[in-house]
Scaffold this motif. Structure first.
Motif, PDB file in Angstrom:
ATOM      1  N   SER A 295      -3.604 -39.426  20.653  1.00  0.00           N
ATOM      2  CA  SER A 295      -3.240 -40.219  21.836  1.00  0.00           C
ATOM      3  C   SER A 295      -3.266 -41.714  21.554  1.00  0.00           C
ATOM      4  O   SER A 295      -2.613 -42.500  22.245  1.00  0.00           O
ATOM      5  CB  SER A 295      -4.185 -39.893  22.994  1.00  0.00           C
ATOM      6  OG  SER A 295      -5.515 -40.314  22.696  1.00  0.00           O
ATOM      7  N   HIS A 298      -0.518 -41.793  17.429  1.00  0.00           N
ATOM      8  CA  HIS A 298       0.726 -41.101  17.125  1.00  0.00           C
ATOM      9  C   HIS A 298       1.883 -42.101  17.118  1.00  0.00           C
ATOM     10  O   HIS A 298       2.069 -42.860  18.074  1.00  0.00           O
ATOM     11  CB  HIS A 298       0.991 -40.000  18.151  1.00  0.00           C
ATOM     12  CG  HIS A 298       2.006 -38.998  17.679  1.00  0.00           C
ATOM     13  ND1 HIS A 298       3.345 -39.282  17.600  1.00  0.00           N
ATOM     14  CD2 HIS A 298       1.871 -37.715  17.236  1.00  0.00           C
ATOM     15  CE1 HIS A 298       3.993 -38.228  17.155  1.00  0.00           C
ATOM     16  NE2 HIS A 298       3.123 -37.258  16.926  1.00  0.00           N
ATOM     17  N   LYS A 300       5.072 -41.809  17.514  1.00  0.00           N
ATOM     18  CA  LYS A 300       6.067 -41.661  18.574  1.00  0.00           C
ATOM     19  C   LYS A 300       5.589 -42.326  19.856  1.00  0.00           C
ATOM     20  O   LYS A 300       6.348 -43.043  20.531  1.00  0.00           O
ATOM     21  CB  LYS A 300       6.355 -40.177  18.817  1.00  0.00           C
ATOM     22  CG  LYS A 300       7.508 -39.925  19.764  1.00  0.00           C
ATOM     23  CD  LYS A 300       7.831 -38.447  19.853  1.00  0.00           C
ATOM     24  CE  LYS A 300       9.042 -38.199  20.752  1.00  0.00           C
ATOM     25  NZ  LYS A 300       9.373 -36.754  20.831  1.00  0.00           N
ATOM     26  N   LEU A 301       4.306 -42.119  20.184  1.00  0.00           N
ATOM     27  CA  LEU A 301       3.745 -42.775  21.365  1.00  0.00           C
ATOM     28  C   LEU A 301       3.694 -44.288  21.167  1.00  0.00           C
ATOM     29  O   LEU A 301       3.982 -45.058  22.083  1.00  0.00           O
ATOM     30  CB  LEU A 301       2.343 -42.234  21.646  1.00  0.00           C
ATOM     31  CG  LEU A 301       2.247 -40.815  22.199  1.00  0.00           C
ATOM     32  CD1 LEU A 301       0.794 -40.415  22.373  1.00  0.00           C
ATOM     33  CD2 LEU A 301       2.992 -40.705  23.522  1.00  0.00           C
ATOM     34  N   TYR A 304       7.088 -45.789  21.884  1.00  0.00           N
ATOM     35  CA  TYR A 304       7.379 -45.920  23.314  1.00  0.00           C
ATOM     36  C   TYR A 304       6.548 -47.034  23.952  1.00  0.00           C
ATOM     37  O   TYR A 304       7.044 -47.789  24.805  1.00  0.00           O
ATOM     38  CB  TYR A 304       7.113 -44.603  24.028  1.00  0.00           C
ATOM     39  CG  TYR A 304       8.200 -43.563  23.827  1.00  0.00           C
ATOM     40  CD1 TYR A 304       9.537 -43.884  23.995  1.00  0.00           C
ATOM     41  CD2 TYR A 304       7.878 -42.259  23.489  1.00  0.00           C
ATOM     42  CE1 TYR A 304      10.538 -42.938  23.817  1.00  0.00           C
ATOM     43  CE2 TYR A 304       8.877 -41.300  23.303  1.00  0.00           C
ATOM     44  CZ  TYR A 304      10.201 -41.652  23.468  1.00  0.00           C
ATOM     45  OH  TYR A 304      11.180 -40.714  23.298  1.00  0.00           O
ATOM     46  N   ILE A 385       6.802 -41.631  27.957  1.00  0.00           N
ATOM     47  CA  ILE A 385       5.452 -41.653  27.381  1.00  0.00           C
ATOM     48  C   ILE A 385       4.626 -40.485  27.910  1.00  0.00           C
ATOM     49  O   ILE A 385       3.948 -39.776  27.136  1.00  0.00           O
ATOM     50  CB  ILE A 385       4.758 -42.998  27.686  1.00  0.00           C
ATOM     51  CG1 ILE A 385       5.459 -44.130  26.933  1.00  0.00           C
ATOM     52  CG2 ILE A 385       3.276 -42.947  27.321  1.00  0.00           C
ATOM     53  CD1 ILE A 385       4.959 -45.511  27.321  1.00  0.00           C
ATOM     54  N   SER A 388       6.015 -37.208  26.394  1.00  0.00           N
ATOM     55  CA  SER A 388       5.701 -37.110  24.963  1.00  0.00           C
ATOM     56  C   SER A 388       4.219 -36.837  24.744  1.00  0.00           C
ATOM     57  O   SER A 388       3.849 -36.036  23.874  1.00  0.00           O
ATOM     58  CB  SER A 388       6.103 -38.407  24.249  1.00  0.00           C
ATOM     59  OG  SER A 388       7.495 -38.612  24.314  1.00  0.00           O
ATOM     60  N   ARG A 389       3.370 -37.494  25.525  1.00  0.00           N
ATOM     61  CA  ARG A 389       1.933 -37.267  25.394  1.00  0.00           C
ATOM     62  C   ARG A 389       1.583 -35.808  25.700  1.00  0.00           C
ATOM     63  O   ARG A 389       0.773 -35.189  25.006  1.00  0.00           O
ATOM     64  CB  ARG A 389       1.177 -38.231  26.299  1.00  0.00           C
ATOM     65  CG  ARG A 389      -0.342 -38.116  26.156  1.00  0.00           C
ATOM     66  CD  ARG A 389      -1.055 -39.178  26.964  1.00  0.00           C
ATOM     67  NE  ARG A 389      -1.029 -40.473  26.314  1.00  0.00           N
ATOM     68  CZ  ARG A 389      -0.430 -41.552  26.783  1.00  0.00           C
ATOM     69  NH1 ARG A 389       0.231 -41.471  27.932  1.00  0.00           N
ATOM     70  NH2 ARG A 389      -0.461 -42.703  26.134  1.00  0.00           N
TER      71      ARG A 389
END
Length: 485
Positions: A295, A298, A300-301, A304, A385, A388-389
């Motif tokens: 969390s 990552h 990808k997060l 965003y 977000i 994705s999370r």
């Protein structure tokens, strides 16, 4: 020298040898089988794969964009010269060199010299030599944030976002590559199991044929042995085909220098060190620790979140368009080329020029529309977000459960295979003593081989699942090897 450092040097040396052979175009036929380990495979991808080179170029481009946006704050040196003569008369001659220095807070400092000559100059112009030093100050719009500052801040955020996207690209690519690698390892191991079974059954068929010719065994045993052999020969050709095709899929990730594709060769085989390492027996971190780390880290997060950062900057800039545009300008003037000459500190009494500009749209529709669009973009990113999370958390839980379950299944099937092997060995002993039949021996052998194949599939599947777990956490793009707990 530490063990880790020694291991890294060994991997690097083997990797250089492997890529050197490839780059020189030598065939594997001239050097014999060449083992390709997971670490070597990942090193080749990291060094030569075009996707990673493209991701690096994107980062370089983002850095260049930051440099470009910094250029808005570069001091500007400019000069204008305009001269007209006609009928031997000097109408006018204007010469005006100037320096403009933008500052971070939207204030511009500028100063220059003027030399104005002629008989028909503009009446607002001051003849002769003069100098000035001035300020341009926004007092409403652009005071808190102007376009130059916003572009630079956004460029920095986009650079960080591009770096996060680069890590995410590496993460995704290495996951796909590792899945292909462990599929290839599985097909090779199964092929070797079947190949060894063919070798064993070929020898058994020859022995039984000799004994049948001598009359010590019935002729039907020859047919039974041949049928078993033919079955394994068919399985061998099938497993070889799967191994070859898995290698071709693996070669999609292998490139050499100068962006040249690597020509795959069947003599490249995986190493077997992983069978002795038994990584599935090693403990893995608690799930809650993995979830917390993902969390926060990552890529990808992060991408965003960084996108949201530069959208917030855009939101502040769009809010400025709702304010009136009001600029205050002040110039300190003096004769000659020394603007501070004979200045007594009374800047608003003599030798100055002051101006004020004001502009404001009445309905503010353009500003309100742009501001609303940015708010919508921010909300869209926030939803991305959240989604994705949730997806990352669910994937982590699923792969964590899979890794944990596979570890237990491997332990169970290790015992199962050993038991099947004991039954086969016992049946083989009874067959040699004449107390059993070839049919029972073949049945025991088939069960043992099926168990061994299943065990190898479970072990390679564990590595694929652990790679998936590491990928879901976003760590494949940060680690040198993908599957070591």
């Amino acid at each position: 020298m530490t063990i880790a450092l020694t291991l890294k040097r060994i991997i690097l040396a083997m990797f250089l040898l492997f890529t050197c052979i490839i780059s020189r175009g030598q065939t594997m036929d001239s050097i014999g089988p060449m083992m390709l380990s997971e670490a070597q495979f990942l090193a080749i991808i990291r060094n030569y794969h075009p996707y990673l080179q493209q991701a690096k170029l994107n980062v370089d481009m983002a850095k260049a964009a930051v440099l470009e946006s910094r250029g808005s704050f570069d001091p500007i040196l400019q000069t204008s010269f305009d001269r007209k003569t006609f009928d031997e008369k000097l109408y006018y001659s204007y010469f005006n060199p100037e320096v403009v220095i933008p500052t971070w807070y939207g204030i511009e400092i500028y100063g220059g010299l003027e030399n104005i000559l002629g008989e028909r100059t503009n009446i607002e112009r001051t003849l002769g030599k003069s100098s000035y030093l001035g300020l341009s100050i926004p007092v409403a719009r652009d005071l808190v944030l102007d376009k130059r500052r916003a572009i630079l801040k956004q460029a920095k955020a986009i650079q960080q976002q591009t770096m996060a996207e680069q890590v995410n690209t590496i993460n995704d690519l290495l996951y796909d590559a590792l899945a292909a690698y462990w599929n290839w390892v599985r097909e090779y191991q199964i092929y070797m199991v079947i190949k060894n079974a063919v070798t064993l059954n070929t020898a058994r068929y020859r022995l039984i044929s000799i004994e049948a010719q001598q009359g010590s065994r019935p002729s039907i045993d020859t047919v039974e042995a041949l049928t078993q052999l033919q079955q394994f020969q068919f399985m061998e050709s099938e497993s070889l085909l799967k191994f070859q095709n898995a290698g071709l899929i693996l070669s999609d990730y292998l490139w050499v220098k100068e962006n040249e594709r690597f020509t795959w060769n069947i003599k490249i085989i995986p190493d077997t060190v992983w069978l002795q390492q038994k990584d599935w027996e090693k403990p893995i971190p608690p799930l809650e620790d993995i979830l917390t780390r993902a969390s926060l880290e990552h890529p990808k997060l992060k991408s965003y979140l960084l996108k949201n950062d530069w959208l917030e900057i855009e939101k502040k800039l769009k809010f400025q368009s709702l304010l009136p545009k009001a600029d205050l300008k002040y110039n300190l003037l003096n004769s000659g080329y020394n603007v501070f000459n004979k200045v007594d500190g009374a800047f608003l009494e003599n030798n100055y020029k002051i101006g004020f500009n004001f502009q404001m749209p009445i309905l503010l529709r353009q500003g309100r529309g742009a501001y609303q669009q940015t708010n919508i973009k921010i909300r869209q990113t926030e939803l991305q977000i959240d989604q994705s999370r949730l997806e990352i958390e669910n994937k982590l839980r699923a792969y964590y459960n899979e890794v944990f379950t596979l570890s237990r299944q491997i332990d169970l099937y290790e015992s199962t295979y050993q038991n099947y092997q004991k039954l086969f060995n016992g049946e083989d002993l009874r067959f040699r003593m004449g107390e059993s039949t070839l049919f029972l021996l073949n049945a025991r052998e088939n069960k043992a081989l099926d168990a061994l194949q299943k065990l190898l599939e479970l072990k390679t599947k564990w590595y694929k699942s652990y790679a998936a777990l590491t990928w879901s956490e976003g760590r494949l793009g940060l680690t040198q090897t993908g599957n070591n707990p």
